[in-house]
Design a protein around this motif. Structure first.
Motif, PDB file in Angstrom:
ATOM      1  N   ALA A 247      -3.013   2.874 -14.255  1.00  0.00           N
ATOM      2  CA  ALA A 247      -3.079   3.744 -13.077  1.00  0.00           C
ATOM      3  C   ALA A 247      -4.127   3.245 -12.083  1.00  0.00           C
ATOM      4  CB  ALA A 247      -3.399   5.173 -13.513  1.00  0.00           C
ATOM      5  N   LEU A 248      -5.302   2.862 -12.592  1.00  0.00           N
ATOM      6  CA  LEU A 248      -6.368   2.407 -11.705  1.00  0.00           C
ATOM      7  C   LEU A 248      -6.002   1.081 -11.047  1.00  0.00           C
ATOM      8  CD1 LEU A 248      -9.208   2.837 -10.589  1.00  0.00           C
ATOM      9  CD2 LEU A 248     -10.115   1.639 -12.606  1.00  0.00           C
ATOM     10  N   GLY A 249      -5.432   0.161 -11.819  1.00  0.00           N
ATOM     11  CA  GLY A 249      -5.054  -1.134 -11.256  1.00  0.00           C
ATOM     12  C   GLY A 249      -4.047  -1.001 -10.131  1.00  0.00           C
ATOM     13  N   SER A 250      -3.065  -0.138 -10.313  1.00  0.00           N
ATOM     14  CA  SER A 250      -2.064   0.070  -9.268  1.00  0.00           C
ATOM     15  C   SER A 250      -2.678   0.723  -8.034  1.00  0.00           C
ATOM     16  CB  SER A 250      -0.932   0.941  -9.812  1.00  0.00           C
ATOM     17  OG  SER A 250       0.027   1.203  -8.817  1.00  0.00           O
ATOM     18  N   ALA A 251      -3.567   1.702  -8.256  1.00  0.00           N
ATOM     19  CA  ALA A 251      -4.192   2.395  -7.122  1.00  0.00           C
ATOM     20  C   ALA A 251      -5.080   1.450  -6.314  1.00  0.00           C
ATOM     21  CB  ALA A 251      -5.005   3.582  -7.629  1.00  0.00           C
ATOM     22  N   VAL A 252      -5.888   0.662  -6.998  1.00  0.00           N
ATOM     23  CA  VAL A 252      -6.765  -0.287  -6.307  1.00  0.00           C
ATOM     24  C   VAL A 252      -5.935  -1.325  -5.564  1.00  0.00           C
ATOM     25  CG1 VAL A 252      -8.514  -2.086  -6.621  1.00  0.00           C
ATOM     26  CG2 VAL A 252      -8.672   0.052  -7.915  1.00  0.00           C
ATOM     27  N   ASP A 253      -4.871  -1.807  -6.189  1.00  0.00           N
ATOM     28  CA  ASP A 253      -3.981  -2.770  -5.543  1.00  0.00           C
ATOM     29  C   ASP A 253      -3.368  -2.180  -4.278  1.00  0.00           C
ATOM     30  OD1 ASP A 253      -1.062  -3.955  -5.212  1.00  0.00           O
ATOM     31  OD2 ASP A 253      -2.221  -5.455  -6.304  1.00  0.00           O
TER      32      ASP A 253
ATOM     33  N   GLY B  36       0.793  -1.218   0.000  1.00  0.00           N
ATOM     34  CA  GLY B  36       0.000   0.000   0.000  1.00  0.00           C
ATOM     35  C   GLY B  36       0.825   1.267   0.000  1.00  0.00           C
ATOM     36  N   GLY B  37       2.148   1.136   0.047  1.00  0.00           N
ATOM     37  CA  GLY B  37       3.004   2.309  -0.020  1.00  0.00           C
ATOM     38  C   GLY B  37       3.194   2.756  -1.462  1.00  0.00           C
ATOM     39  N   ILE B  38       3.083   4.048  -1.719  1.00  0.00           N
ATOM     40  CA  ILE B  38       3.223   4.565  -3.076  1.00  0.00           C
ATOM     41  C   ILE B  38       4.292   5.655  -3.112  1.00  0.00           C
ATOM     42  CG2 ILE B  38       0.827   4.032  -3.678  1.00  0.00           C
ATOM     43  CD1 ILE B  38       0.181   7.003  -3.322  1.00  0.00           C
ATOM     44  N   THR B  39       4.902   5.805  -4.288  1.00  0.00           N
ATOM     45  CA  THR B  39       5.880   6.858  -4.525  1.00  0.00           C
ATOM     46  C   THR B  39       5.571   7.514  -5.865  1.00  0.00           C
ATOM     47  OG1 THR B  39       7.412   5.369  -5.675  1.00  0.00           O
ATOM     48  CG2 THR B  39       7.673   5.593  -3.272  1.00  0.00           C
ATOM     49  N   VAL B  40       6.215   8.639  -6.101  1.00  0.00           N
ATOM     50  CA  VAL B  40       6.044   9.319  -7.388  1.00  0.00           C
ATOM     51  C   VAL B  40       6.558   8.435  -8.521  1.00  0.00           C
ATOM     52  CG1 VAL B  40       6.753  11.313  -8.759  1.00  0.00           C
ATOM     53  CG2 VAL B  40       6.171  11.613  -6.350  1.00  0.00           C
ATOM     54  N   VAL B  41       7.716   7.793  -8.287  1.00  0.00           N
ATOM     55  CA  VAL B  41       8.292   6.923  -9.311  1.00  0.00           C
ATOM     56  C   VAL B  41       7.372   5.739  -9.598  1.00  0.00           C
ATOM     57  CG1 VAL B  41      10.211   5.363  -9.844  1.00  0.00           C
ATOM     58  CG2 VAL B  41      10.658   7.586  -8.775  1.00  0.00           C
ATOM     59  N   GLY B  42       6.856   5.106  -8.558  1.00  0.00           N
ATOM     60  CA  GLY B  42       5.973   3.975  -8.750  1.00  0.00           C
ATOM     61  C   GLY B  42       4.681   4.343  -9.455  1.00  0.00           C
ATOM     62  N   THR B  43       4.112   5.490  -9.102  1.00  0.00           N
ATOM     63  CA  THR B  43       2.879   5.940  -9.747  1.00  0.00           C
ATOM     64  C   THR B  43       3.107   6.223 -11.225  1.00  0.00           C
ATOM     65  OG1 THR B  43       2.116   6.903  -7.659  1.00  0.00           O
ATOM     66  CG2 THR B  43       1.045   7.662  -9.689  1.00  0.00           C
ATOM     67  N   ALA B  44       4.233   6.896 -11.530  1.00  0.00           N
ATOM     68  CA  ALA B  44       4.567   7.157 -12.929  1.00  0.00           C
ATOM     69  C   ALA B  44       4.791   5.852 -13.686  1.00  0.00           C
ATOM     70  CB  ALA B  44       5.806   8.039 -13.014  1.00  0.00           C
ATOM     71  N   ALA B  45       5.408   4.867 -13.018  1.00  0.00           N
ATOM     72  CA  ALA B  45       5.655   3.568 -13.650  1.00  0.00           C
ATOM     73  C   ALA B  45       4.344   2.844 -13.959  1.00  0.00           C
ATOM     74  CB  ALA B  45       6.539   2.706 -12.749  1.00  0.00           C
ATOM     75  N   SER B  46       3.343   2.981 -13.086  1.00  0.00           N
ATOM     76  CA  SER B  46       2.053   2.329 -13.346  1.00  0.00           C
ATOM     77  C   SER B  46       1.396   2.892 -14.596  1.00  0.00           C
ATOM     78  CB  SER B  46       1.131   2.484 -12.135  1.00  0.00           C
ATOM     79  OG  SER B  46       0.697   3.824 -11.979  1.00  0.00           O
ATOM     80  N   VAL B  47       1.477   4.202 -14.761  1.00  0.00           N
ATOM     81  CA  VAL B  47       0.925   4.836 -15.962  1.00  0.00           C
ATOM     82  C   VAL B  47       1.705   4.387 -17.195  1.00  0.00           C
ATOM     83  CG1 VAL B  47       0.462   7.029 -17.110  1.00  0.00           C
ATOM     84  CG2 VAL B  47       0.098   6.817 -14.646  1.00  0.00           C
ATOM     85  N   ALA B  48       3.039   4.322 -17.070  1.00  0.00           N
ATOM     86  CA  ALA B  48       3.868   3.894 -18.188  1.00  0.00           C
ATOM     87  C   ALA B  48       3.597   2.443 -18.566  1.00  0.00           C
ATOM     88  CB  ALA B  48       5.346   4.077 -17.839  1.00  0.00           C
ATOM     89  N   GLY B  49       3.400   1.583 -17.564  1.00  0.00           N
ATOM     90  CA  GLY B  49       3.094   0.188 -17.842  1.00  0.00           C
ATOM     91  C   GLY B  49       1.773   0.026 -18.567  1.00  0.00           C
ATOM     92  N   GLY B  50       0.756   0.754 -18.112  1.00  0.00           N
ATOM     93  CA  GLY B  50      -0.527   0.717 -18.797  1.00  0.00           C
ATOM     94  C   GLY B  50      -0.424   1.256 -20.216  1.00  0.00           C
ATOM     95  N   PHE B  51       0.370   2.314 -20.387  1.00  0.00           N
ATOM     96  CA  PHE B  51       0.556   2.885 -21.724  1.00  0.00           C
ATOM     97  C   PHE B  51       1.260   1.898 -22.647  1.00  0.00           C
ATOM     98  CE2 PHE B  51       3.104   5.252 -24.821  1.00  0.00           C
ATOM     99  CZ  PHE B  51       2.114   5.998 -25.442  1.00  0.00           C
ATOM    100  N   MET B  52       2.252   1.169 -22.128  1.00  0.00           N
ATOM    101  CA  MET B  52       2.961   0.191 -22.954  1.00  0.00           C
ATOM    102  C   MET B  52       2.023  -0.906 -23.441  1.00  0.00           C
ATOM    103  SD  MET B  52       5.706  -0.814 -24.395  1.00  0.00           S
ATOM    104  CE  MET B  52       6.968   0.228 -23.655  1.00  0.00           C
TER     105      MET B  52
END
Length: 312
Positions: A242-248, A197-213
């Motif tokens: 982004a949503l999948g990472s946030a819900v997780d 449940g811990g989040i960072t700026v890098v991790g959040t950006a990575a979730s968006v990048a993963g979804g975009f890929m």
């Protein structure tokens, strides 16, 4: 896991052989070519994964089934699955030693087992089966806005894979790049690296990048196979990541145990001794269960929204 593996592989190959026989009697050779292509691609990917030690034997058996279903349904689904699998496997091994020093969970990620394969690819496989049910196997135009349930089934494949890819990228990159202090998504307090449940700026950006890929691979392969430009697929993939990472993260913060062990100097997922200091979460769900539930909820939310908004 030898017996379940043998049963799964034997059942899949037997079903393939029987189907090939009956469809050859009908003269439907395109169906036969599709079976052969699906078997070849799935076998090749599983062999590569075993050689690279990305999967154990149980995970390889179910990866074969998942890969076969997605490839048979639509080659675009196969390309999207491969994008998720290859990039996530590379990231899992990237800086694995440094990640293992901060969290107990990171020690489990070197080889995927059948539970992890099903939690990450099971919903996409189910959506692919629904796609074949509504539209038949094959490459066809996916309309935007979606017009029927075959379009929604195809988009559900994209959303589910985008969700798990975004979450995986966030976990692997966020834990490997120590930029800033993680904050618990439910309370916003600073927590140790590796806390569920811990989040960072890098991790959040990575979730968006993963979804975009994932969205990019889906969009590009669909463009090549159907000659149809649907740029909204890119943004849907980003939203799913982004949503999948946030819900997780929310589920992990609430229902996964995280504690700090002073002897091992890392975050642990069980209260293994009285010296472990509780950080967050109830000891209810495992990491695999959280991945499955978050993928399901993200897919239901996004696909449900598309259904209500567009499909009459």
């Amino acid at each position: 896991h030898i017996m379940p593996v043998n049963v799964v592989v034997f059942a899949a190959l037997s079903f393939a052989a029987v189907s090939l026989f009956f469809y050859s009697l009908k003269g439907d050779y395109s169906f036969i070519y599709r079976w052969i292509t699906s078997l070849g691609i799935s076998s090749g990917v599983v062999y590569w994964a075993l050689k690279r030690k990305s999967l154990n034997f149980g995970g390889a058996a179910w990866a074969f089934v998942v890969g076969f279903v997605l490839t048979f349904a639509n080659v675009t689904f196969c390309v999207t699955l491969l994008t998720f699998f290859v990039t996530s496997s590379k990231l899992t091994k990237w800086r694995s030693h440094s990640k293992s020093t901060t969290s107990e969970d990171m020690n489990d990620g070197m080889q995927r087992n059948y539970v992890q394969v099903l939690c990450n690819g099971g919903l996409a496989s189910l959506a692919a089966v629904m796609y074949v049910w509504w539209a038949g196997a094959g490459e066809r135009q996916i309309h935007w806005p979606p017009q029927d349930f075959s379009d929604l089934s195809a988009l559900a494949v994209l959303v589910s894979l985008g969700s798990v890819c975004g979450d995986t990228w966030a976990s692997e990159i966020g834990s490997a790049v120590p930029y800033g202090h993680p904050r618990l998504i439910t309370t916003w307090k600073i927590v140790p690296t590796g806390t569920n449940g811990g989040i960072t700026v890098v991790g959040t950006a990575a979730s968006v990048a993963g979804g975009f890929m994932v969205g990019l691979s889906f969009w590009f392969s669909h463009l090549l196979l159907s000659d149809q430009q649907v740029s909204s697929l890119l943004w849907l993939g980003m939203a799913a990541g982004a949503l999948g990472s946030a819900v997780d993260s929310v589920l992990g913060a609430l229902f996964q145990y995280s504690g700090f062990c002073p002897e091992r100097k890392k975050v642990v997922k069980q209260p293994i001794s009285s010296n472990v200091v509780h950080i967050s979460g109830l000891n209810i769900l495992s990491n695999d269960a959280v991945n499955l539930v978050s993928c399901f909820l993200s897919s239901v939310l996004l696909v449900g929204f598309l259904t209500v908004w567009y499909v009459r």
